[in-house]
Scaffold this active site. Structure first.
Site, PDB file in Angstrom:
ATOM      1  CB  ILE A   1     -15.061  -3.841   6.699  1.00 34.54           C
ATOM      2  CG1 ILE A   1     -13.793  -2.997   6.896  1.00 34.54           C
ATOM      3  CG2 ILE A   1     -15.682  -4.173   8.060  1.00 34.54           C
ATOM      4  CD1 ILE A   1     -14.029  -1.661   7.584  1.00 34.54           C
TER       5      ILE A   1
ATOM      6  CB  ALA B   1     -21.565   0.078  -0.772  1.00 36.87           C
TER       7      ALA B   1
ATOM      8  CB  THR C   1     -14.990   6.497   9.262  1.00 32.93           C
ATOM      9  OG1 THR C   1     -13.662   6.812   9.642  1.00 32.93           O
ATOM     10  CG2 THR C   1     -15.575   7.724   8.563  1.00 32.93           C
ATOM     11  CG  ASP C   2     -11.788   6.896  13.701  1.00 36.58           C
ATOM     12  OD1 ASP C   2     -11.664   6.977  12.470  1.00 36.58           O
ATOM     13  OD2 ASP C   2     -10.897   6.428  14.440  1.00 36.58           O
ATOM     14  CD  GLU C   3     -10.232   8.888   8.135  1.00 42.12           C
ATOM     15  OE1 GLU C   3     -10.329   9.781   7.289  1.00 42.12           O
ATOM     16  OE2 GLU C   3      -9.475   7.913   8.030  1.00 42.12           O
TER      17      GLU C   3
ATOM     18  CE1 TYR D   1     -14.250   7.023   3.580  1.00 43.39           C
ATOM     19  CE2 TYR D   1     -12.886   7.810   5.401  1.00 43.39           C
ATOM     20  CZ  TYR D   1     -13.783   6.893   4.876  1.00 43.39           C
ATOM     21  OH  TYR D   1     -14.227   5.834   5.657  1.00 43.39           O
TER      22      TYR D   1
ATOM     23  CE  LYS E   1     -18.454   6.181   5.685  1.00 41.52           C
ATOM     24  NZ  LYS E   1     -19.175   5.004   5.101  1.00 41.52           N
TER      25      LYS E   1
ATOM     26  CE1 TYR F   1       1.810   8.399   1.992  1.00 40.97           C
ATOM     27  CE2 TYR F   1      -0.264   8.807   3.120  1.00 40.97           C
ATOM     28  CZ  TYR F   1       0.436   8.270   2.058  1.00 40.97           C
ATOM     29  OH  TYR F   1      -0.246   7.613   1.074  1.00 40.97           O
TER      30      TYR F   1
ATOM     31  CG  HIS G   1      -1.533  13.028   7.615  1.00 39.84           C
ATOM     32  ND1 HIS G   1      -0.280  12.468   7.506  1.00 39.84           N
ATOM     33  CD2 HIS G   1      -2.353  12.021   8.005  1.00 39.84           C
ATOM     34  CE1 HIS G   1      -0.340  11.197   7.825  1.00 39.84           C
ATOM     35  NE2 HIS G   1      -1.589  10.899   8.135  1.00 39.84           N
TER      36      HIS G   1
HETATM   37  P1  NAD Z   1     -13.423  -1.061   0.670  1.00 40.41           P
HETATM   38  O1  NAD Z   1     -12.982   0.081  -0.176  1.00 40.41           O
HETATM   39  O2  NAD Z   1     -12.493  -2.187   0.911  1.00 40.41           O
HETATM   40  O3  NAD Z   1     -14.758  -1.698   0.065  1.00 40.41           O
HETATM   41  C1  NAD Z   1     -15.800  -0.919  -0.450  1.00 40.41           C
HETATM   42  C2  NAD Z   1     -16.763  -1.855  -1.190  1.00 40.41           C
HETATM   43  O4  NAD Z   1     -17.861  -1.049  -1.660  1.00 40.41           O
HETATM   44  C3  NAD Z   1     -16.129  -2.506  -2.431  1.00 40.41           C
HETATM   45  O5  NAD Z   1     -16.507  -3.857  -2.498  1.00 40.41           O
HETATM   46  C4  NAD Z   1     -16.720  -1.721  -3.600  1.00 40.41           C
HETATM   47  O6  NAD Z   1     -16.836  -2.483  -4.799  1.00 40.41           O
HETATM   48  C5  NAD Z   1     -18.094  -1.347  -3.038  1.00 40.41           C
HETATM   49  N1  NAD Z   1     -18.637  -0.146  -3.682  1.00 40.41           N
HETATM   50  C6  NAD Z   1     -18.018   1.024  -3.909  1.00 40.41           C
HETATM   51  N2  NAD Z   1     -18.834   1.862  -4.568  1.00 40.41           N
HETATM   52  C7  NAD Z   1     -20.012   1.212  -4.734  1.00 40.41           C
HETATM   53  C8  NAD Z   1     -21.254   1.563  -5.327  1.00 40.41           C
HETATM   54  N3  NAD Z   1     -21.451   2.750  -5.896  1.00 40.41           N
HETATM   55  N4  NAD Z   1     -22.253   0.643  -5.304  1.00 40.41           N
HETATM   56  C9  NAD Z   1     -22.073  -0.579  -4.737  1.00 40.41           C
HETATM   57  N5  NAD Z   1     -20.910  -0.971  -4.187  1.00 40.41           N
HETATM   58  C10 NAD Z   1     -19.895  -0.071  -4.177  1.00 40.41           C
HETATM   59  O7  NAD Z   1     -13.908  -0.406   2.025  1.00 40.41           O
HETATM   60  P2  NAD Z   1     -13.765  -0.946   3.531  1.00 40.41           P
HETATM   61  O8  NAD Z   1     -12.445  -0.553   4.053  1.00 40.41           O
HETATM   62  O9  NAD Z   1     -14.203  -2.351   3.566  1.00 40.41           O
HETATM   63  O10 NAD Z   1     -14.854  -0.021   4.255  1.00 40.41           O
HETATM   64  C11 NAD Z   1     -16.224  -0.407   4.301  1.00 40.41           C
HETATM   65  C12 NAD Z   1     -17.017   0.655   5.031  1.00 40.41           C
HETATM   66  O11 NAD Z   1     -16.505   0.808   6.347  1.00 40.41           O
HETATM   67  C13 NAD Z   1     -16.957   2.041   4.390  1.00 40.41           C
HETATM   68  O12 NAD Z   1     -18.224   2.626   4.490  1.00 40.41           O
HETATM   69  C14 NAD Z   1     -15.939   2.788   5.234  1.00 40.41           C
HETATM   70  O13 NAD Z   1     -16.211   4.175   5.234  1.00 40.41           O
HETATM   71  C15 NAD Z   1     -16.172   2.166   6.585  1.00 40.41           C
HETATM   72  N6  NAD Z   1     -15.016   2.145   7.506  1.00 40.41           N
HETATM   73  C16 NAD Z   1     -13.815   1.639   7.096  1.00 40.41           C
HETATM   74  C17 NAD Z   1     -12.759   1.561   7.997  1.00 40.41           C
HETATM   75  C18 NAD Z   1     -11.405   0.983   7.600  1.00 40.41           C
HETATM   76  O14 NAD Z   1     -10.473   1.025   8.401  1.00 40.41           O
HETATM   77  N7  NAD Z   1     -11.261   0.404   6.421  1.00 40.41           N
HETATM   78  C19 NAD Z   1     -12.936   2.012   9.309  1.00 40.41           C
HETATM   79  C20 NAD Z   1     -14.176   2.544   9.689  1.00 40.41           C
HETATM   80  C21 NAD Z   1     -15.216   2.585   8.779  1.00 40.41           C
HETATM   81  O1  DAU Z   2     -10.093   5.782  10.839  1.00 38.82           O
HETATM   82  C1  DAU Z   2     -10.901   5.000  10.003  1.00 38.82           C
HETATM   83  C2  DAU Z   2     -10.429   5.139   8.571  1.00 38.82           C
HETATM   84  O2  DAU Z   2      -9.210   4.417   8.469  1.00 38.82           O
HETATM   85  C3  DAU Z   2     -11.445   4.636   7.554  1.00 38.82           C
HETATM   86  O3  DAU Z   2     -12.598   5.417   7.614  1.00 38.82           O
HETATM   87  C4  DAU Z   2     -10.857   4.688   6.137  1.00 38.82           C
HETATM   88  O4  DAU Z   2     -11.775   4.107   5.216  1.00 38.82           O
HETATM   89  C5  DAU Z   2      -9.566   3.889   6.131  1.00 38.82           C
HETATM   90  O5  DAU Z   2      -8.959   3.988   4.852  1.00 38.82           O
HETATM   91  C6  DAU Z   2      -8.605   4.404   7.196  1.00 38.82           C
HETATM   92  O6  DAU Z   2      -8.139   5.739   6.866  1.00 38.82           O
HETATM   93  P1  DAU Z   2      -6.610   6.185   7.104  1.00 38.82           P
HETATM   94  O7  DAU Z   2      -6.311   7.306   6.205  1.00 38.82           O
HETATM   95  O8  DAU Z   2      -6.334   6.368   8.552  1.00 38.82           O
HETATM   96  O9  DAU Z   2      -5.870   4.809   6.636  1.00 38.82           O
HETATM   97  P2  DAU Z   2      -4.564   4.568   5.722  1.00 38.82           P
HETATM   98  O10 DAU Z   2      -4.262   3.114   5.812  1.00 38.82           O
HETATM   99  O11 DAU Z   2      -4.705   5.180   4.374  1.00 38.82           O
HETATM  100  O12 DAU Z   2      -3.438   5.369   6.500  1.00 38.82           O
HETATM  101  C7  DAU Z   2      -3.131   5.082   7.853  1.00 38.82           C
HETATM  102  C8  DAU Z   2      -2.068   6.078   8.299  1.00 38.82           C
HETATM  103  O13 DAU Z   2      -0.839   5.765   7.616  1.00 38.82           O
HETATM  104  C9  DAU Z   2      -2.381   7.521   7.941  1.00 38.82           C
HETATM  105  O14 DAU Z   2      -1.892   8.360   8.983  1.00 38.82           O
HETATM  106  C10 DAU Z   2      -1.596   7.776   6.674  1.00 38.82           C
HETATM  107  C11 DAU Z   2      -0.387   6.873   6.825  1.00 38.82           C
HETATM  108  N1  DAU Z   2       0.194   6.308   5.564  1.00 38.82           N
HETATM  109  C12 DAU Z   2      -0.664   5.691   4.713  1.00 38.82           C
HETATM  110  C13 DAU Z   2      -0.196   5.137   3.537  1.00 38.82           C
HETATM  111  C14 DAU Z   2      -1.133   4.462   2.553  1.00 38.82           C
HETATM  112  C15 DAU Z   2       1.552   6.367   5.326  1.00 38.82           C
HETATM  113  O15 DAU Z   2       2.326   6.913   6.132  1.00 38.82           O
HETATM  114  N2  DAU Z   2       2.016   5.802   4.171  1.00 38.82           N
HETATM  115  C16 DAU Z   2       1.204   5.211   3.251  1.00 38.82           C
HETATM  116  O16 DAU Z   2       1.710   4.750   2.188  1.00 38.82           O
END
Ligand code: NAD
Ligand code: DAU
Length: 360
Positions: free
Chosen positions: A13, A84, A136-138, A162, A166, A219, A300
């Protein structure tokens, strides 16, 4: 010129946000990206911007007080956008400690350093300084299958290590706002998808496996629901909250786009079949036969769904990308970035994948 300190900008992101901000503001802002480059951080994600004069990359750990306070001492930071984190639920189930360290301690360090840099001698803070914590919404836990939404007022009930980490980091931000009137916002967003997402997450993992004719792990019963948002819409929401939102407020970000996981997997297969050229040899590999139900994730969460009423009413943000368009854009991006995928799935990833999915 306004200066942004973005943490975790080399992740999924964060890198999309940096691209979005340069597209929107061009040379009128400066961005400093602090990232420790963990397995999830990939400098290739920002190849297009690294030569810009108004972009600086600093490799540092957010838990490193000295490094972070030096960034504040050497730069007049106006905005912090804190991405981060350790972000993958499955990894947190295996190894929670790093989640506590990065997500809780790292956020405390970021808050402390920003507070120290911005506070005035007589009390209060310099004008127009803002910290946005990306969450996150989690943190809200799990919803019943047949109804309900997450509102900003929904009590926190995290289940995974996780989401617990958060939730703790959100509480720290709230404590800073309540105790010091520290100028901050929190956004709690639903599941993002789009370019540059690491293939440990559902959508890029399924795209990558399908294109190689590998099993598609689903899953449990595949009926868990997530509320999917195209990542650029999230980037836009963050910018709008920081500029138009009320300080000290939390905003939920999501798109009323709830889908069961099995629906996502089926849509990806169907879209790949439509998008792959007739003579592309991968076309024959992509079939629904690849779908494999595997052991469920521990604890889950059944369903997530955001009510974005507050951000719509107060900030004027709405999701713009329909899922059917967003998933095509995403698949197209992965088609065009085969080398990116090859690079991130070599080495460590294979080890992670084999252990996680019990591949012998
Ligand atoms: P990501 O795992 O893709 O990226 C995380 C980044 O943080 C990486 O570049 C990593 O190198 C850096 N990082 C990790 N530990 C660090 C540290 N100790 N110091 C400095 N940098 C560090 O994550 P993402 O999916 O891009 O998520 C970004 C943020 O958004 C997170 O805070 C996550 O909780 C939040 N978020 C993610 C989602 C989603 O769907 N991916 C949804 C809602 C909120
Ligand atoms: O809701 C926001 C969150 O979404 C963020 O805060 C997290 O950083 C981000 O990783 C994401 O979490 P989820 O656990 O929802 O995402 P993930 O892509 O890991 O899984 C999405 C759904 O799919 C979840 O119900 C688990 C399922 N899944 C996931 C994987 C990796 C499978 O069924 N098979 C898989 O191999």
């Amino acid at each position: 010129m306004r200066t942004y300190l973005v943490t975790g900008g080399c992740g999924f992101i964060g890198s999309n946000y940096i691209h979005y901000m340069f597209r929107k503001y061009g040379d009128s802002i400066r961005i400093i990206n602090v990232d420790a480059l963990t397995y999830a951080g990939n400098p290739e994600n920002l190849k297009d911007v690294e030569k810009r004069e108004n972009y600086t990359f600093i490799k540092a750990d957010i838990c490193d007080k000295e490094a972070i306070s030096a960034v504040f001492a050497q730069n007049d930071i106006d905005r912090v956008v804190h991405f981060a984190a350790e972000s993958h639920v499955d990894r947190s189930i295996k190894d929670p400690e790093i989640f506590v360290r990065t997500n809780v301690l790292g956020t405390a360090v970021m808050l402390n350093c920003a507070k120290a840099a911005w506070e005035l001698e007589g009390g209060g803070f310099q004008e127009d300084k803002k910290f946005l914590h990306v969450s996150t919404d989690e943190v809200y836990g799990s919803l019943e299958e047949d109804g309900g939404y997450f509102y900003e007022t929904t009590p926190y009930a995290p289940h995974s290590p996780y989401s617990a980490s958060k939730a703790s980091s959100d509480m720290l931000v709230k404590a800073y706002m309540d105790t010091y009137k520290f100028p901050a916002n929190i956004t709690n967003c639903s599941n993002n998808y789009g370019p540059y997402q690491f293939p440990e997450k559902l959508i890029p993992l399924i795209i990558n496996n399908a294109l190689q004719g590998k099993k598609l792990p689903v899953y449990g019963d595949g009926r868990n629901v997530r509320d999917w948002l195209y990542v650029e819409d999230h980037a836009k929401a963050i910018d709008m909250v920081q500029e138009k939102g009320r300080l000290f407020e939390t905003y939920n970000v999501g798109g009323h786009n709830e889908k069961q996981n099995i629906e996502i997997v089926n849509t990806i297969i169907e879209t790949l079949q439509e998008m792959l050229a007739e003579d592309d040899p991968r076309r024959a590999l992509v079939t629904k036969e690849l779908i494999t139900y595997v052991e469920d994730r521990k604890g889950h969460d059944r369903r997530y769904a955001i009510a974005p009423d507050k951000i719509r009413a107060e900030v004027g943000w709405e999701p713009e990308t329909m899922f059917r368009d967003g998933i095509r854009l995403t698949i197209q991006w992965y088609f065009e970035h085969g080398d990116w995928m090859k690079n991130v799935t070599s080495g460590e990833y294979q080890k992670y994948y084999n252990e996680m999915y019990h591949v012998k």
